[in-house]
Design a protein around this motif. Sequence first.
Motif, short mmCIF file in Angstrom:
data_model
loop_
_atom_site.label_atom_id
_atom_site.label_comp_id
_atom_site.label_asym_id
_atom_site.label_seq_id
_atom_site.Cartn_x
_atom_site.Cartn_y
_atom_site.Cartn_z
N ALA A 1 -13.18 22.58 28.37
CA ALA A 1 -13.41 21.76 27.18
C ALA A 1 -13.32 20.31 27.59
N SER A 2 -14.38 19.56 27.31
CA SER A 2 -14.44 18.16 27.73
C SER A 2 -13.67 17.28 26.77
N LEU A 3 -12.77 16.49 27.33
CA LEU A 3 -12.01 15.59 26.48
C LEU A 3 -12.82 14.35 26.11
N SER A 4 -14.04 14.24 26.67
CA SER A 4 -14.89 13.10 26.31
C SER A 4 -15.46 13.25 24.91
N PHE A 5 -15.50 14.47 24.40
CA PHE A 5 -16.29 14.73 23.20
C PHE A 5 -15.49 15.19 21.99
N GLU A 6 -14.17 15.25 22.08
CA GLU A 6 -13.40 15.69 20.92
C GLU A 6 -12.06 14.98 20.89
N HIS A 7 -11.67 14.53 19.71
CA HIS A 7 -10.40 13.84 19.53
C HIS A 7 -9.25 14.79 19.86
N PRO A 8 -8.18 14.30 20.49
CA PRO A 8 -7.10 15.20 20.92
C PRO A 8 -6.35 15.87 19.78
N TYR A 9 -6.35 15.28 18.57
CA TYR A 9 -5.54 15.87 17.50
C TYR A 9 -6.07 17.23 17.04
N PRO A 10 -7.35 17.34 16.65
CA PRO A 10 -7.84 18.69 16.30
C PRO A 10 -7.93 19.61 17.51
N PHE A 11 -8.17 19.02 18.68
CA PHE A 11 -8.29 19.86 19.88
C PHE A 11 -6.95 20.53 20.21
N ALA A 12 -5.84 19.80 20.08
CA ALA A 12 -4.53 20.39 20.35
C ALA A 12 -4.28 21.58 19.43
N ARG A 13 -4.76 21.48 18.19
CA ARG A 13 -4.58 22.60 17.26
C ARG A 13 -5.39 23.82 17.73
N ARG A 14 -6.59 23.57 18.24
CA ARG A 14 -7.40 24.69 18.76
C ARG A 14 -6.68 25.39 19.91
N LEU A 15 -6.11 24.59 20.83
CA LEU A 15 -5.39 25.17 21.96
C LEU A 15 -4.21 26.02 21.49
N SER A 16 -3.44 25.49 20.57
CA SER A 16 -2.28 26.25 20.07
C SER A 16 -2.72 27.54 19.39
N THR A 17 -3.79 27.46 18.62
CA THR A 17 -4.30 28.65 17.92
C THR A 17 -4.68 29.73 18.93
N ILE B 1 -23.47 12.21 21.14
CA ILE B 1 -22.36 11.91 20.24
C ILE B 1 -22.23 10.41 20.02
N GLY B 2 -23.33 9.70 20.28
CA GLY B 2 -23.40 8.31 19.87
C GLY B 2 -22.98 7.29 20.91
N HIS B 3 -22.70 7.75 22.14
CA HIS B 3 -22.40 6.78 23.20
C HIS B 3 -23.72 6.28 23.80
N GLN B 4 -23.75 5.02 24.17
CA GLN B 4 -24.98 4.48 24.77
C GLN B 4 -25.27 5.18 26.09
N ALA B 5 -24.21 5.42 26.86
CA ALA B 5 -24.37 6.08 28.16
C ALA B 5 -23.02 6.65 28.55
#
Length: 471
Positions: A107-123, A148-152
């Motif tokens: 799972a790339s940490l470039s594309f998802e905020h850590p707060y919801p992602f941490a919940r996915r990991l715990s689940t 996801i809206g980054h220029q590059a």
Amino acid sequence: MSSQREIRLNAFDMNCVGHQSPGLWAHPRDRSWQYKDLEYWTDLARLLERGKFDGLFIADVLGVYDVLNGNGDAAIRQATQVPVNDPLALVTPMALVTEHLGFGLTASLSFEHPYPFARRLSTLDHLTKGRVGWNIVTSYLESGARNIGHQAQTDHDARYDYADEYLQVVYKLLEGSWEEGAVLRDRQRRIFSDPTKIHPINHRGHFFNVPGIHLCEPSPQRTPVLYQAGASSRGKQFAAEHAECVFVAAPSKILLKKVVSDIRRRAQEVGRDPYSIKIFNLQTVIVGETDKQAQEKWQEYKSWVSYEGALALISGWTGIDFGQYQPDQVLKHLHTNAIQSAVETFSTADPTRQWTVQGLADWVGIGGFGPLLVGSAQTVADELQAWIEETDVDGFNLAYAVTHETFRDVVELLVPELQKRGVYKQEYAPGTLREKLFGQGPRLSAPHPGVNYRQPADRPEKAALSGAGAV
């Protein structure tokens, strides 16, 4: 180094068609086109557990391989890791049909905020009873960044600065927000959790502000087993500080030995036991009843390889448009902002060899960048033992040529041979993935930096402070 060292095996797959063997989806016995069916994954999980594999390592990309000829047409035509589905949803049904198999989720940490992602990991850690690992990647495809809206894509090394802080947020949520004993489940007093033992993390940093508590009660491992697959200098430093397992793709023993010793040295420099990190090399094995049968199988598989698909993969991995070059053109050492290590690998792996574009495509055509071993169970077992002894690697992430056939041959032919030699487990160890891999408790242990984010009452007395600085 003892030749009796236990060999660790993960299977390497992806929620897509073909994965590392472009073109072989068209092989009449290949099932990878069924990647979207639950049965594909539950059959694979049962097979791997029968073979006592440590885990299934699931790759992922968010984006398409659109470097070749400046567009994604070749990748789309050849199903070169597109279409690709989300890897996370695969884990739960596979956990349901197995008891021991681990799941390494990319799972790339470039594309998802850590707060919801941490919940996915715990689940996932709850639902698998502690059998989840997280392969921390920073992503390398420009197409993914743009969508996801980054220029590059962010500069290679700067992505790791972001990753360092991302990990801090995740550690604070998973390790520090809920104390041990915060969950009471006290029916008589009608108190489920004790609010005095649950803490907002109040993280204020350069990239993230996360004030609140973690949403999940502590899972069996809290922090999943941490995998890391960066092989650049900055990636190896990040791995030495955070990773428990490192995934590399060295095409030769000479190069793998260098990479392994570099990672172990860096781990020691940050105060960790160099052997507290398990290192896996990408490898593909084609096993037959005899050497001759395995060679024939290999020749048959090779006839299905897609040159265009292989070029699409290599172009995406390196950021170099190989469509600009003739098949017989010799590679030069090129610097890109994609996977630097990929280019370095083939420029330095074998100084005596002149790598051409065609040669590179042939190499990648079955199993990607990793080496390919072909032979009887005895021949392949000899080779794997030699790789372990000569490079100090701990095990292998096995890619497939044809799925599930490649893995079935490993389970039915190779695993019994390795077991007979006393270099492969007869039974799984009990417990979580971390307990199975390391023979320690279910949680991170000191001096891993994640330990330092626990509440003081939950910390071991002598937790080392290497790499820990709170933000």
